[in-house]
Design a protein around this motif. Sequence first.
Motif, PDB file in Angstrom:
ATOM      1  N   ARG A   1     -11.706  -6.166  32.397  1.00 43.05           N
ATOM      2  CA  ARG A   1     -11.062  -4.865  32.177  1.00 43.05           C
ATOM      3  C   ARG A   1      -9.597  -5.055  31.796  1.00 43.05           C
ATOM      4  O   ARG A   1      -9.059  -4.315  30.960  1.00 43.05           O
ATOM      5  CB  ARG A   1     -11.207  -3.976  33.414  1.00 43.05           C
ATOM      6  CG  ARG A   1     -10.729  -2.552  33.136  1.00 43.05           C
ATOM      7  CD  ARG A   1     -11.047  -1.598  34.267  1.00 43.05           C
ATOM      8  NE  ARG A   1     -10.344  -1.978  35.494  1.00 43.05           N
ATOM      9  CZ  ARG A   1     -10.526  -1.391  36.670  1.00 43.05           C
ATOM     10  NH1 ARG A   1     -11.402  -0.406  36.786  1.00 43.05           N
ATOM     11  NH2 ARG A   1      -9.854  -1.784  37.728  1.00 43.05           N
TER      12      ARG A   1
ATOM     13  N   LYS B   1      -5.886   0.852  31.839  1.00 40.03           N
ATOM     14  CA  LYS B   1      -5.247   0.870  33.165  1.00 40.03           C
ATOM     15  C   LYS B   1      -3.787   0.459  32.996  1.00 40.03           C
ATOM     16  O   LYS B   1      -3.424  -0.704  33.141  1.00 40.03           O
ATOM     17  CB  LYS B   1      -6.001  -0.051  34.133  1.00 40.03           C
ATOM     18  CG  LYS B   1      -5.631   0.203  35.586  1.00 40.03           C
ATOM     19  CD  LYS B   1      -6.618  -0.441  36.516  1.00 40.03           C
ATOM     20  CE  LYS B   1      -6.095  -0.506  37.930  1.00 40.03           C
ATOM     21  NZ  LYS B   1      -5.824   0.780  38.553  1.00 40.03           N
TER      22      LYS B   1
ATOM     23  N   TYR C   1      -0.405   6.737  35.088  1.00 40.86           N
ATOM     24  CA  TYR C   1      -0.288   7.191  36.483  1.00 40.86           C
ATOM     25  C   TYR C   1       0.766   8.283  36.668  1.00 40.86           C
ATOM     26  O   TYR C   1       0.991   8.724  37.791  1.00 40.86           O
ATOM     27  CB  TYR C   1      -0.035   5.986  37.410  1.00 40.86           C
ATOM     28  CG  TYR C   1      -1.316   5.193  37.602  1.00 40.86           C
ATOM     29  CD1 TYR C   1      -2.120   5.374  38.721  1.00 40.86           C
ATOM     30  CD2 TYR C   1      -1.758   4.323  36.617  1.00 40.86           C
ATOM     31  CE1 TYR C   1      -3.312   4.695  38.870  1.00 40.86           C
ATOM     32  CE2 TYR C   1      -2.955   3.633  36.741  1.00 40.86           C
ATOM     33  CZ  TYR C   1      -3.727   3.820  37.877  1.00 40.86           C
ATOM     34  OH  TYR C   1      -4.920   3.154  38.002  1.00 40.86           O
TER      35      TYR C   1
ATOM     36  N   GLU D   1     -11.113  12.489  38.036  1.00 41.58           N
ATOM     37  CA  GLU D   1     -10.976  11.457  39.081  1.00 41.58           C
ATOM     38  C   GLU D   1      -9.856  11.853  40.029  1.00 41.58           C
ATOM     39  O   GLU D   1      -9.129  12.825  39.776  1.00 41.58           O
ATOM     40  CB  GLU D   1     -10.686  10.087  38.455  1.00 41.58           C
ATOM     41  CG  GLU D   1      -9.398  10.041  37.658  1.00 41.58           C
ATOM     42  CD  GLU D   1      -9.144   8.694  36.972  1.00 41.58           C
ATOM     43  OE1 GLU D   1      -9.857   7.721  37.227  1.00 41.58           O
ATOM     44  OE2 GLU D   1      -8.198   8.650  36.163  1.00 41.58           O
TER      45      GLU D   1
ATOM     46  N   THR E   1      -6.267  10.454  42.117  1.00 42.52           N
ATOM     47  CA  THR E   1      -5.096   9.788  41.536  1.00 42.52           C
ATOM     48  C   THR E   1      -5.217   8.262  41.566  1.00 42.52           C
ATOM     49  O   THR E   1      -4.593   7.594  40.758  1.00 42.52           O
ATOM     50  CB  THR E   1      -3.805  10.199  42.258  1.00 42.52           C
ATOM     51  OG1 THR E   1      -3.873   9.717  43.603  1.00 42.52           O
ATOM     52  CG2 THR E   1      -3.616  11.705  42.277  1.00 42.52           C
ATOM     53  N   GLY E   2      -6.019   7.740  42.497  1.00 43.41           N
ATOM     54  CA  GLY E   2      -6.169   6.283  42.560  1.00 43.41           C
ATOM     55  C   GLY E   2      -7.588   5.872  42.876  1.00 43.41           C
ATOM     56  O   GLY E   2      -7.825   4.776  43.394  1.00 43.41           O
ATOM     57  N   ALA E   3      -8.534   6.736  42.576  1.00 44.30           N
ATOM     58  CA  ALA E   3      -9.935   6.431  42.913  1.00 44.30           C
ATOM     59  C   ALA E   3     -10.852   7.371  42.140  1.00 44.30           C
ATOM     60  O   ALA E   3     -10.412   8.403  41.624  1.00 44.30           O
ATOM     61  CB  ALA E   3     -10.167   6.617  44.414  1.00 44.30           C
ATOM     62  N   CYS E   4     -12.124   7.006  42.081  1.00 45.44           N
ATOM     63  CA  CYS E   4     -13.110   7.873  41.429  1.00 45.44           C
ATOM     64  C   CYS E   4     -13.731   8.822  42.446  1.00 45.44           C
ATOM     65  O   CYS E   4     -13.658   8.595  43.645  1.00 45.44           O
ATOM     66  CB  CYS E   4     -14.196   7.017  40.782  1.00 45.44           C
ATOM     67  SG  CYS E   4     -13.615   6.287  39.250  1.00 45.44           S
TER      68      CYS E   4
ATOM     69  N   LEU F   1     -11.179   6.270  34.970  1.00 51.34           N
ATOM     70  CA  LEU F   1     -11.141   4.836  34.712  1.00 51.34           C
ATOM     71  C   LEU F   1     -12.572   4.275  34.730  1.00 51.34           C
ATOM     72  O   LEU F   1     -13.419   4.791  35.449  1.00 51.34           O
ATOM     73  CB  LEU F   1     -10.303   4.187  35.824  1.00 51.34           C
ATOM     74  CG  LEU F   1      -9.950   2.721  35.672  1.00 51.34           C
ATOM     75  CD1 LEU F   1      -9.011   2.511  34.491  1.00 51.34           C
ATOM     76  CD2 LEU F   1      -9.269   2.221  36.951  1.00 51.34           C
TER      77      LEU F   1
ATOM     78  N   SER G   1     -14.500   2.353  36.385  1.00 50.30           N
ATOM     79  CA  SER G   1     -14.281   1.813  37.734  1.00 50.30           C
ATOM     80  C   SER G   1     -15.234   0.683  38.099  1.00 50.30           C
ATOM     81  O   SER G   1     -16.451   0.786  37.916  1.00 50.30           O
ATOM     82  CB  SER G   1     -14.435   2.943  38.745  1.00 50.30           C
ATOM     83  OG  SER G   1     -14.702   2.443  40.027  1.00 50.30           O
ATOM     84  N   ILE G   2     -14.662  -0.348  38.664  1.00 48.26           N
ATOM     85  CA  ILE G   2     -15.454  -1.500  39.106  1.00 48.26           C
ATOM     86  C   ILE G   2     -16.150  -1.182  40.437  1.00 48.26           C
ATOM     87  O   ILE G   2     -17.275  -1.617  40.680  1.00 48.26           O
ATOM     88  CB  ILE G   2     -14.534  -2.734  39.172  1.00 48.26           C
ATOM     89  CG1 ILE G   2     -14.160  -3.109  37.722  1.00 48.26           C
ATOM     90  CG2 ILE G   2     -15.184  -3.903  39.904  1.00 48.26           C
ATOM     91  CD1 ILE G   2     -12.957  -3.973  37.568  1.00 48.26           C
ATOM     92  N   THR G   3     -15.498  -0.386  41.266  1.00 52.30           N
ATOM     93  CA  THR G   3     -16.142  -0.001  42.538  1.00 52.30           C
ATOM     94  C   THR G   3     -17.376   0.861  42.272  1.00 52.30           C
ATOM     95  O   THR G   3     -18.385   0.742  42.971  1.00 52.30           O
ATOM     96  CB  THR G   3     -15.139   0.759  43.428  1.00 52.30           C
ATOM     97  OG1 THR G   3     -13.917   0.037  43.439  1.00 52.30           O
ATOM     98  CG2 THR G   3     -15.644   0.903  44.849  1.00 52.30           C
TER      99      THR G   3
ATOM    100  N   GLY H   1     -12.704   3.292  45.145  1.00 52.83           N
ATOM    101  CA  GLY H   1     -11.796   2.478  44.339  1.00 52.83           C
ATOM    102  C   GLY H   1     -11.540   1.155  45.054  1.00 52.83           C
ATOM    103  O   GLY H   1     -11.868   1.015  46.237  1.00 52.83           O
ATOM    104  N   THR H   2     -10.946   0.233  44.340  1.00 53.25           N
ATOM    105  CA  THR H   2     -10.727  -1.098  44.904  1.00 53.25           C
ATOM    106  C   THR H   2      -9.849  -1.046  46.149  1.00 53.25           C
ATOM    107  O   THR H   2     -10.185  -1.625  47.177  1.00 53.25           O
ATOM    108  CB  THR H   2     -10.063  -1.996  43.835  1.00 53.25           C
ATOM    109  OG1 THR H   2     -10.950  -2.078  42.729  1.00 53.25           O
ATOM    110  CG2 THR H   2      -9.780  -3.383  44.371  1.00 53.25           C
TER     111      THR H   2
HETATM  112  N1  PMP Z   1      -9.182   5.854  38.958  1.00 52.76           N
HETATM  113  C1  PMP Z   1      -7.896   5.514  39.126  1.00 52.76           C
HETATM  114  C2  PMP Z   1      -6.835   6.389  38.548  1.00 52.76           C
HETATM  115  C3  PMP Z   1      -7.557   4.344  39.822  1.00 52.76           C
HETATM  116  O1  PMP Z   1      -6.278   3.987  39.975  1.00 52.76           O
HETATM  117  C4  PMP Z   1      -8.593   3.546  40.369  1.00 52.76           C
HETATM  118  C5  PMP Z   1      -8.237   2.316  41.149  1.00 52.76           C
HETATM  119  N2  PMP Z   1      -8.101   1.192  40.334  1.00 52.76           N
HETATM  120  C6  PMP Z   1      -9.917   3.950  40.175  1.00 52.76           C
HETATM  121  C7  PMP Z   1     -10.173   5.112  39.464  1.00 52.76           C
HETATM  122  C8  PMP Z   1     -11.058   3.115  40.687  1.00 52.76           C
HETATM  123  O2  PMP Z   1     -11.188   1.950  39.907  1.00 52.76           O
HETATM  124  P1  PMP Z   1     -11.677   0.586  40.552  1.00 52.76           P
HETATM  125  O3  PMP Z   1     -12.937   0.916  41.287  1.00 52.76           O
HETATM  126  O4  PMP Z   1     -11.925  -0.298  39.408  1.00 52.76           O
HETATM  127  O5  PMP Z   1     -10.607   0.130  41.450  1.00 52.76           O
END
Ligand code: PMP
Length: 295
Positions: free
Chosen positions: A52, A145, A150, A179, A181-184, A203, A205-207, A242-243
Amino acid sequence: MQGGLAAWDDAQIPLYSEGFLRSASVFEGVKGYWRHDGSEFALLALQAHYERLCRSARLLHLPFEHSFDEFAGACSELVEALLVPERDLWLRPTVIATEGHWGLDTVTDLVITAYTLAQERPEPIDVGFSSWQRASDLVLPARIKSPANYQTGRLARIEGRRFGYSEMIMRNGYGRIAEATGACVVMVRDGQVITPPPSEGCLESITIDVIELMCAELEIPFLRRPVEYTELQIADELFLAGTLAELVPVRRVESFALPEESPVLAALSDCFWDVVRDVRQVDGVRLTSVPIKPA
Ligand code: PMP
């Protein structure tokens, strides 16, 4: 950075770089976990994060030539330097433009920072809906990313803080769920795990990919499809993924309380923790071991 370890106080990014001036950088968040018995330390889905990072760099025209082995070696070196017993690690590999302007003669550096974290499962949270929208693919592609992406999330969090929410859900230009702000965003309806596809403004997302693989293992139906605003209010279960966030139960979306029982999330969370602590394996979910110095 610059191919080696640097002390925090000595690490410098040129002020006149495009990385600083125009936010020309892309990054990853990678989580490393101690094995359940403390005998090994491993990074979750490292290859997927590398791939990614390469895609984000290509989309922003940031040259990034390192092979996966070089990338993994650099991550390992930092882990070895920072690892302490009983604390997990979060790594932030960043490809940043250090020379060149407006995409001309761009030179980049791979800068990896990291910090340690307590080994704790996330607590349930309440979330709100932000009035800020996720930009479309033609404005600011969510699949890149980049820190530039952000800004909306930052505004959403500032907005959410006024109402006591630590996380906010952003919608896309069609009013559907994009989504957090930092996760799905993942919901469960009628036993099905449902999450919006990246084309809805989230994103890649890998998670979410890990959750898809765990669902296959646990024989839970998994679906990527557009999710409407009101669906979250009547979901059987809701969580963020999210990660760094891992799998965060959502207790309430604004004034709507979610049911107290969340059996699907409980099964997925138990599976996730067993996988990252190397208690069980799930087909396709990979952990990359990092050599650790003898104590
Ligand atoms: N959306 C946003 C805006 C994020 O910052 C993240 C965290 N990286 C995710 C989704 C989840 O992505 P991932 O599972 O790859 O961490």
